[in-house]
Design a protein around this motif. Structure first.
Motif, PDB file in Angstrom:
ATOM      1  N   ASN A 154       0.827  -1.214   0.000  1.00  0.00           N
ATOM      2  CA  ASN A 154       0.000   0.000   0.000  1.00  0.00           C
ATOM      3  C   ASN A 154       0.860   1.262   0.000  1.00  0.00           C
ATOM      4  N   GLY A 155       1.931   1.233  -0.776  1.00  0.00           N
ATOM      5  CA  GLY A 155       2.779   2.418  -0.918  1.00  0.00           C
ATOM      6  C   GLY A 155       3.822   2.592   0.160  1.00  0.00           C
ATOM      7  N   GLU A 156       3.811   1.750   1.193  1.00  0.00           N
ATOM      8  CA  GLU A 156       4.773   1.862   2.281  1.00  0.00           C
ATOM      9  C   GLU A 156       5.791   0.724   2.186  1.00  0.00           C
ATOM     10  N   PRO A 157       7.073   1.004   2.513  1.00  0.00           N
ATOM     11  CA  PRO A 157       8.072  -0.076   2.476  1.00  0.00           C
ATOM     12  C   PRO A 157       7.645  -1.248   3.346  1.00  0.00           C
ATOM     13  N   ALA A 158       7.774  -2.445   2.819  1.00  0.00           N
ATOM     14  CA  ALA A 158       7.394  -3.639   3.572  1.00  0.00           C
ATOM     15  C   ALA A 158       8.301  -3.801   4.784  1.00  0.00           C
TER      16      ALA A 158
END
Length: 304
Positions: free
Chosen positions: A179-183
């Motif tokens: 969702n656009g955030e680094p895993a």
């Protein structure tokens, strides 16, 4: 003759000491530009910039790769600019003073350590040099590929997907985004590398985590894999999967609405008897009112 030679050496030493004591500047290398990453098949431009001291005269500018000379500029020679054969290195053009050189389209052997060396004229022959490394990049012919994803996920499901880069050199660096955030690091598996017979490499990176309610934004879960090579390559692939609705959700809502209507009917029955009895009473009242309206006025008065 020997005496004159000694006197000349003493004079040179005095000049050097005076230059140091009184801040007289000598030859100085100001800047060396060598592109750190060059895509395969493109031309690399090298640049060397220097500044001569007040008493300096340029003697030579020399270019080396991995310690081997491939180009020189000596202003006083009959042939001021000369090229020397070297695998992977061929100077297509150069500036008049040898400060800038453009290489032929790069091949894998073009990569290496490049050095610029600038020297002044006698009697001191001051020399300055600097070096920088160049890496030849074989860009992937396709972007990263995502495998293992499902069409829908429910809360509590386990996401196990893999991202594989295209063949490149050096190896591609992969990164996952949720969702656009680094895993988070805990969700990333150890990357793997495969070297092919042609020297190119493939990188794979797995992602493993359990779906939580926070992962669904407007009903979708977005997974993106980003592949990069330094500053010359930047491509991504993204998949959007839907969150599956809870089974029986719509049906349970309809059952709730039916129960509400039944409760209202039952409540009415408790207050005024059963439904058929209520309907019969209502009909009798209407019939009586109609009959009274049809009777003669006198009879109606006497009745009253």
């Amino acid at each position: 003759m020997a005496l004159m030679y000694k006197e000349l050496r003493v004079l040179l030493l005095v000049v050097m000491l005076l230059s140091r004591d009184y801040g007289v500047t000598s030859l100085e290398l100001l800047e060396l530009r060598v592109p750190a990453h060059v895509p395969l098949g493109t031309r690399a431009e090298l640049s060397c910039r220097w500044q001569l001291g007040p008493a300096d005269i340029l003697y030579s500018v020399k270019w080396y790769k991995d310690g081997k000379e491939f180009f020189r500029h000596v202003p006083r020679d009959q042939e001021p600019r000369r090229k020397f054969p070297l695998p992977g290195v061929d100077v297509e053009k150069s500036s008049t003073n040898g400060a800038n050189v453009t290489l032929a389209p790069a091949i894998l052997e073009t990569g290496g350590r490049y050095r610029c060396e600038v020297s002044g004229e006698r009697p001191l022959f001051p020399t300055v040099s600097d070096h920088a490394d160049m890496i030849i990049v074989a860009l992937p012919d396709q972007g990263p590929t995502i495998t293992g994803s499902k069409i829908r996920y429910q809360i509590g499901d386990r996401v196990q997907v893999n991202c594989t880069s295209g063949r490149s050199r050096p190896a591609t660096r992969l990164a996952w985004y949720i969702n656009g955030e680094p895993a988070p690091t805990a969700a990333l598996l150890t990357p793997t590398h495969q070297v092919h017979s042609d020297g190119l490499e493939t990188t794979s990176l797995g992602l493993d985590f359990k779906v939580k309610s926070k992962h669904f934004r407007k009903g979708d879960l977005k997974l993106k894999c980003l592949a990069t090579i330094a500053t010359v390559y930047w491509r991504s692939n993204e998949e959007s999967v839907q969150g599956e609705k809870l089974k029986g959700y719509s049906r349970s809502r309809e059952l709730t609405e039916g129960a509400s209507r039944a409760d209202r009917v039952q409540a009415a029955g408790k207050l005024g008897g059963s439904a058929p009895a209520l309907q019969l009473t209502h009909c009798l009242l209407i019939f009586s009112a109609t009959l009274l309206q049809t009777l003669p006025t006198r009879l109606h008065v006497d009745f009253v």
